[in-house]
Design a protein around this motif. Structure first.
Motif, PDB file in Angstrom:
ATOM      1  N   PHE A  64      -3.031 -11.624  -1.522  1.00 54.49           N
ATOM      2  CA  PHE A  64      -2.351  -9.998  -2.092  1.00 54.49           C
ATOM      3  C   PHE A  64      -3.212  -9.393  -3.105  1.00 54.49           C
ATOM      4  O   PHE A  64      -3.855  -9.958  -3.799  1.00 54.49           O
ATOM      5  CB  PHE A  64      -0.952 -10.337  -2.372  1.00 54.49           C
ATOM      6  CG  PHE A  64      -0.165  -9.324  -2.914  1.00 54.49           C
ATOM      7  CD1 PHE A  64       0.418  -8.466  -1.831  1.00 54.49           C
ATOM      8  CD2 PHE A  64      -0.122  -8.970  -4.088  1.00 54.49           C
ATOM      9  CE1 PHE A  64       0.936  -7.123  -2.385  1.00 54.49           C
ATOM     10  CE2 PHE A  64       0.432  -7.760  -4.496  1.00 54.49           C
ATOM     11  CZ  PHE A  64       1.240  -7.026  -3.679  1.00 54.49           C
ATOM     12  N   GLU A  91      -4.265  -2.494  -3.131  1.00 51.63           N
ATOM     13  CA  GLU A  91      -4.139  -1.978  -1.386  1.00 51.63           C
ATOM     14  C   GLU A  91      -2.960  -2.524  -0.585  1.00 51.63           C
ATOM     15  O   GLU A  91      -2.847  -2.180   0.414  1.00 51.63           O
ATOM     16  CB  GLU A  91      -5.468  -2.823  -0.796  1.00 51.63           C
ATOM     17  CG  GLU A  91      -6.832  -2.552  -1.334  1.00 51.63           C
ATOM     18  CD  GLU A  91      -7.965  -3.031  -0.654  1.00 51.63           C
ATOM     19  OE1 GLU A  91      -7.685  -3.766   0.444  1.00 51.63           O
ATOM     20  OE2 GLU A  91      -9.143  -2.802  -0.739  1.00 51.63           O
ATOM     21  N   HIS A  92      -2.127  -3.307  -1.172  1.00 53.81           N
ATOM     22  CA  HIS A  92      -0.976  -3.852  -0.559  1.00 53.81           C
ATOM     23  C   HIS A  92       0.239  -3.359  -1.165  1.00 53.81           C
ATOM     24  O   HIS A  92       0.145  -3.240  -2.739  1.00 53.81           O
ATOM     25  CB  HIS A  92      -0.997  -5.247  -0.298  1.00 53.81           C
ATOM     26  CG  HIS A  92      -2.328  -5.746   0.183  1.00 53.81           C
ATOM     27  ND1 HIS A  92      -2.794  -6.929   0.014  1.00 53.81           N
ATOM     28  CD2 HIS A  92      -3.285  -5.182   0.951  1.00 53.81           C
ATOM     29  CE1 HIS A  92      -3.943  -6.891   0.635  1.00 53.81           C
ATOM     30  NE2 HIS A  92      -4.410  -5.945   1.245  1.00 53.81           N
ATOM     31  N   VAL A 141      -0.878 -12.781   2.423  1.00 58.24           N
ATOM     32  CA  VAL A 141      -0.101 -11.706   3.085  1.00 58.24           C
ATOM     33  C   VAL A 141       0.576 -12.566   4.464  1.00 58.24           C
ATOM     34  O   VAL A 141      -0.379 -12.968   5.107  1.00 58.24           O
ATOM     35  CB  VAL A 141      -0.945 -10.370   3.461  1.00 58.24           C
ATOM     36  CG1 VAL A 141      -0.203  -9.731   4.349  1.00 58.24           C
ATOM     37  CG2 VAL A 141      -1.228  -9.841   2.127  1.00 58.24           C
ATOM     38  N   VAL A 152       2.413  -7.775   8.239  1.00 58.52           N
ATOM     39  CA  VAL A 152       2.361  -6.546   7.983  1.00 58.52           C
ATOM     40  C   VAL A 152       3.397  -5.546   8.685  1.00 58.52           C
ATOM     41  O   VAL A 152       3.281  -5.546   9.882  1.00 58.52           O
ATOM     42  CB  VAL A 152       0.709  -6.161   8.268  1.00 58.52           C
ATOM     43  CG1 VAL A 152       0.550  -4.629   8.083  1.00 58.52           C
ATOM     44  CG2 VAL A 152      -0.232  -7.057   7.600  1.00 58.52           C
ATOM     45  N   ALA A 160      -1.024  -0.990   2.530  1.00 53.03           N
ATOM     46  CA  ALA A 160      -0.341  -1.568   3.652  1.00 53.03           C
ATOM     47  C   ALA A 160       0.878  -2.071   3.195  1.00 53.03           C
ATOM     48  O   ALA A 160       0.877  -2.870   1.906  1.00 53.03           O
ATOM     49  CB  ALA A 160      -1.217  -2.666   4.194  1.00 53.03           C
ATOM     50  N   GLU A 161       1.944  -2.076   3.789  1.00 54.70           N
ATOM     51  CA  GLU A 161       3.449  -2.346   3.441  1.00 54.70           C
ATOM     52  C   GLU A 161       3.377  -4.049   4.145  1.00 54.70           C
ATOM     53  O   GLU A 161       3.246  -3.813   5.328  1.00 54.70           O
ATOM     54  CB  GLU A 161       4.359  -1.694   3.952  1.00 54.70           C
ATOM     55  CG  GLU A 161       4.524  -0.296   3.310  1.00 54.70           C
ATOM     56  CD  GLU A 161       5.610   0.685   3.718  1.00 54.70           C
ATOM     57  OE1 GLU A 161       6.316   0.110   4.807  1.00 54.70           O
ATOM     58  OE2 GLU A 161       5.838   1.585   3.325  1.00 54.70           O
ATOM     59  N   VAL A 162       3.556  -5.217   3.330  1.00 54.76           N
ATOM     60  CA  VAL A 162       3.363  -6.332   3.624  1.00 54.76           C
ATOM     61  C   VAL A 162       4.469  -7.163   3.202  1.00 54.76           C
ATOM     62  O   VAL A 162       5.358  -6.860   2.098  1.00 54.76           O
ATOM     63  CB  VAL A 162       2.096  -6.854   3.032  1.00 54.76           C
ATOM     64  CG1 VAL A 162       0.837  -6.020   3.758  1.00 54.76           C
ATOM     65  CG2 VAL A 162       2.025  -6.804   1.822  1.00 54.76           C
TER      66      VAL A 162
END
Length: 254
Positions: free
Chosen positions: A207, A211-212, A230, A233, A248-250
């Motif tokens: 993670f 970026e996440h 992660v 996603v 990115a939604e994780v």
């Protein structure tokens, strides 16, 4: 007996001495007179010679004055010529300086005009760059929009109504629609990549908060996954020239 009328010897002696004295006195008077005459003659000669000398001196003085006047006139004439040359030189220098000032002023005005034109042109270019920065990207998306229109045109209400009673026709319709959507997706990804927009899917990666975006936690359980990695996603992330434009939604293992 002595005669009283005859002169005596003493009287004769007195008369003779008086006469000799008179002669001496007269001779002295004559010599004095001749000396005075000689002195007068010499004086006259000197007076006659003196005007000549004075005239010569006057002539010499006059010549000297004329020479001095000529020299003065020559010096004055030379000074005037020098002054005229100097004035002419100064006038020429002033004319050259005036011409140089005019030229520099014209150059300054041209430079100002060029700078103003450059500023206006640069401002217009910046505005155009802001307006049309996405022109290439928008042009690439037009093909995607065309494919989406064609995909929607293949599935009409009439075709759906006909396919309800015919399973084979329905399957053919769905397969054709799926191929069109996949083609559109590939074309869209190609347009993104061409403009520096890259999709990333960080499954099983550590993670990274830069970026996440963690939406929820997933228990590790028996998956044997590393906590903090992660797990899933829900929405992919995108980078534009190595800059994250959407995280990115994780879901993250815990």
């Amino acid at each position: 007996m002595m005669n009283n009328d005859a002169p005596s010897s003493s009287s004769r002696l007195f008369i003779s001495s008086f006469a000799s004295r008179g002669k001496n006195t007269s001779s002295r008077c004559v010599s004095t007179t001749s000396l005075a005459r000689n002195t007068q003659k010499e004086g006259e000669r000197e007076q006659q010679q003196q005007p000549k000398g004075d005239d010569d001196g006057g002539k010499n003085n006059s010549q000297e004055k004329k020479a001095a006047t000529a020299e003065g006139d020559g010096a004055t004439g030379g000074g005037k010529e020098q002054e005229e040359e100097q004035n002419e030189q100064e006038q020429n220098e002033m004319a050259e300086k005036d011409a140089l000032i005019v030229e520099l002023n014209e150059r300054h005005l041209r430079t100002l005009a060029d700078m103003e034109n450059l500023r206006t042109r640069t401002q217009r270019q910046n505005e155009d760059a802001k307006k049309f920065a996405v022109q290439g990207f928008a042009k690439d998306l037009l093909d995607v929009a065309d494919n989406m229109d064609r995909a929607c045109a293949t599935v009409t209400e009439e075709i759906i109504a006909e396919a309800k009673n015919d399973a084979g026709k329905l399957e053919t319709l769905l397969r054709s629609f799926k191929e069109g959507v996949e083609l559109t997706q590939r074309q869209l990804s190609s347009g993104f990549k061409k403009n520096g927009l890259v999709k990333f899917d960080p499954v099983d990666e550590p993670f990274d908060a830069n970026e996440h975006m963690a939406l929820f936690n997933v228990p590790v359980g028996e998956t044997k996954k590393e906590p903090g990695s992660v797990a899933v996603v829900t929405k992919a992330g995108y980078r534009l020239h190595d800059r994250v434009v959407r995280a990115a939604e994780v879901g993250v293992y815990q």
